[in-house]
Motif scaffolding. Structure first.
Motif, short mmCIF file in Angstrom:
data_model
loop_
_atom_site.label_atom_id
_atom_site.label_comp_id
_atom_site.label_asym_id
_atom_site.label_seq_id
_atom_site.Cartn_x
_atom_site.Cartn_y
_atom_site.Cartn_z
N LYS A 32 37.03 16.86 14.29
CA LYS A 32 36.59 16.73 12.89
C LYS A 32 36.17 18.10 12.36
CE LYS A 32 36.72 12.17 13.37
NZ LYS A 32 37.76 11.33 12.78
N SER A 33 36.62 18.42 11.15
CA SER A 33 36.28 19.71 10.55
C SER A 33 36.24 19.56 9.03
CB SER A 33 37.29 20.79 10.97
OG SER A 33 38.60 20.43 10.57
N ILE A 34 35.93 20.66 8.35
CA ILE A 34 35.74 20.64 6.89
C ILE A 34 36.52 21.80 6.29
CG2 ILE A 34 34.05 20.69 5.01
CD1 ILE A 34 31.91 19.93 7.14
N VAL A 35 37.16 21.58 5.15
CA VAL A 35 37.90 22.63 4.46
C VAL A 35 37.53 22.64 2.98
CG1 VAL A 35 39.90 21.16 3.97
CG2 VAL A 35 40.19 23.65 4.11
N HIS A 36 37.44 23.81 2.41
CA HIS A 36 37.14 23.97 0.99
C HIS A 36 38.29 23.46 0.12
CE1 HIS A 36 36.47 26.06 -2.87
NE2 HIS A 36 37.72 26.47 -2.76
N PHE A 335 25.99 19.91 9.16
CA PHE A 335 27.39 19.50 9.03
C PHE A 335 27.96 19.05 10.37
CE2 PHE A 335 27.66 22.23 5.06
CZ PHE A 335 27.86 21.15 4.21
N ARG A 336 27.62 19.74 11.45
CA ARG A 336 28.12 19.32 12.77
C ARG A 336 27.62 17.91 13.12
NH1 ARG A 336 25.61 22.66 16.13
NH2 ARG A 336 26.99 24.37 15.52
N ALA A 337 26.36 17.64 12.74
CA ALA A 337 25.83 16.29 12.98
C ALA A 337 26.61 15.25 12.18
CB ALA A 337 24.35 16.26 12.63
N ILE A 338 26.96 15.58 10.94
CA ILE A 338 27.77 14.66 10.14
C ILE A 338 29.13 14.43 10.78
CG2 ILE A 338 28.94 14.36 7.91
CD1 ILE A 338 26.62 15.95 6.62
N LEU A 339 29.76 15.50 11.22
CA LEU A 339 31.08 15.39 11.84
C LEU A 339 31.00 14.60 13.14
CD1 LEU A 339 32.44 19.01 11.22
CD2 LEU A 339 32.99 16.93 9.95
#
Length: 355
Positions: A32-36, A335-339
């Protein structure tokens, strides 16, 4: 578990503290990751800083405008949303104005509009700790109710970032919302525990060590001789009010004895809070015999920005950008906790400080 990349939209994005933390965050299984996707801010220098560091110079997804003039439906689909809505109305530095009769107090509603329109899977909202007491607490309850009524289960906590490895006593309210249907399926966010970070060296001395000679925003501002002489009487960790036998000509006149006035950092302790603005004596001061204020790069170090993160603008603009930002390291942990929550991975957690 399949790979999932959450598309992140931001309002009031600042120079990129939240985005920097988001881009560095990944779930423990790497899935799981996040992108703008898009971001908005009002200040041109701030938007240029965000564009340079988060978007690699491509500003097509950074909307530099008043949020009240932003066409929210045209921004594009997102799975995640973050915003640190302006805190002018809620800061303990100055008067509490809150929601009533204040142009800043109502700006949080534009985030609520984003949530209602795009219905992202989760969001993160940030504000100063003083928001809790605005309007005798009633204003904060209104904000929480509006966020919840947009369709989200909220977990609200006051994070003391010095407990999470950030070399600064910085306390901020962070609201994490999980969309109700996902919460009902068992995707329940928990506040990450500070326990894994309890042995981190968060001293100012360590934080400001070994800054590369070519690091951007590292110029030393020239001070008046009188200011340098005044600083020479102040010991590391002290402010001007703690100095004994200060010559009368070096004393200052003010109605309130703010603790950060002409206060030097103690190299053995975390820094005090980096602020965005303020007049004489509020620039944060180094403990060395140089008798100088911190450089903007040193302020950025305390805020945990990487050394190659370049802020755009004149000295005062850069100072403001750094002081208003969320520390990237603190944001990354949340954010890592959310992922991990979405990946179904257990992690050390604590009960939220607010409900």
């Amino acid at each position: 578990m399949s790979k999932e990349v959450f598309r992140l939209g931001e309002l009031f994005c600042g120079p990129g503290g939240i985005a920097c933390g988001a881009h560095n965050a990944v779930s423990d299984d790497g899935e799981k990751s996040i992108v703008h996707v898009w971001a908005n801010d009002f200040d041109p220098d701030t938007c240029e800083t965000y564009t340079k560091n988060i978007c690699h110079g491509d500003g097509s997804s950074v909307y530099c405008s008043d949020v009240r003039e932003l066409d929210i439906p045209s921004l594009g689909p997102i799975d995640a949303f973050a915003y640190g809505f302006p805190c002018n109305s809620f800061s303990n530095v100055g008067e509490h104005q809150g929601l009533e009769n204040d142009k800043f107090g109502q700006l949080y509603t534009y985030g609520v509009e984003v949530l209602k329109y795009y219905q992202p899977k989760w969001f993160l909202a940030e504000n100063v700790s003083g928001i809790r007491s605005a309007g005798d607490g009633s204003h904060f309850k209104i904000i929480l109710d509006d966020l919840a009524n947009a369709g989200y289960t909220l977990v609200t906590n006051m994070y003391k970032f010095e407990e999470y490895g950030v070399p600064q006593t910085r306390h901020r309210i962070i609201i994490v919302g999980i969309r109700n249907d996902l919460d009902a399926q068992g995707i329940k966010f928990k506040v990450p525990s500070p326990e894994p970070y309890k042995n981190c060296d968060i001293s100012a001395g360590t934080a400001l060590a070994n800054i590369p000679a070519d690091a951007p925003n590292n110029e030393i501002r020239k001070l008046q001789d009188k200011v340098r002489l005044r600083l020479s009487y102040i010991k590391p960790g002290q402010n001007i009010w703690q100095v004994e036998n200060l010559p009368p000509e070096l004393m200052i006149k003010t109605r309130t004895k703010i603790s950060q006035i002409y206060r030097k950092l103690d190299p053995s302790k975390p820094s005090y809070t980096v602020t965005a603005a303020g007049g004489g004596g509020t620039f944060m001061y180094h403990w060395s015999d140089e008798q100088r204020e911190l450089t903007n790069r040193e302020r950025a170090r305390i805020q945990t920005f990487p050394d190659d993160f370049e802020f755009i603008g004149k000295y005062s603009s850069v100072r403001k950008q750094i002081g208003m930002a969320v520390p990237p390291k603190g944001a990354e942990i949340i954010f890592r906790a959310i992922l991990n929550t979405f990946a179904g991975i257990e992690y050390p957690s604590v009960e939220p400080s607010m409900s």
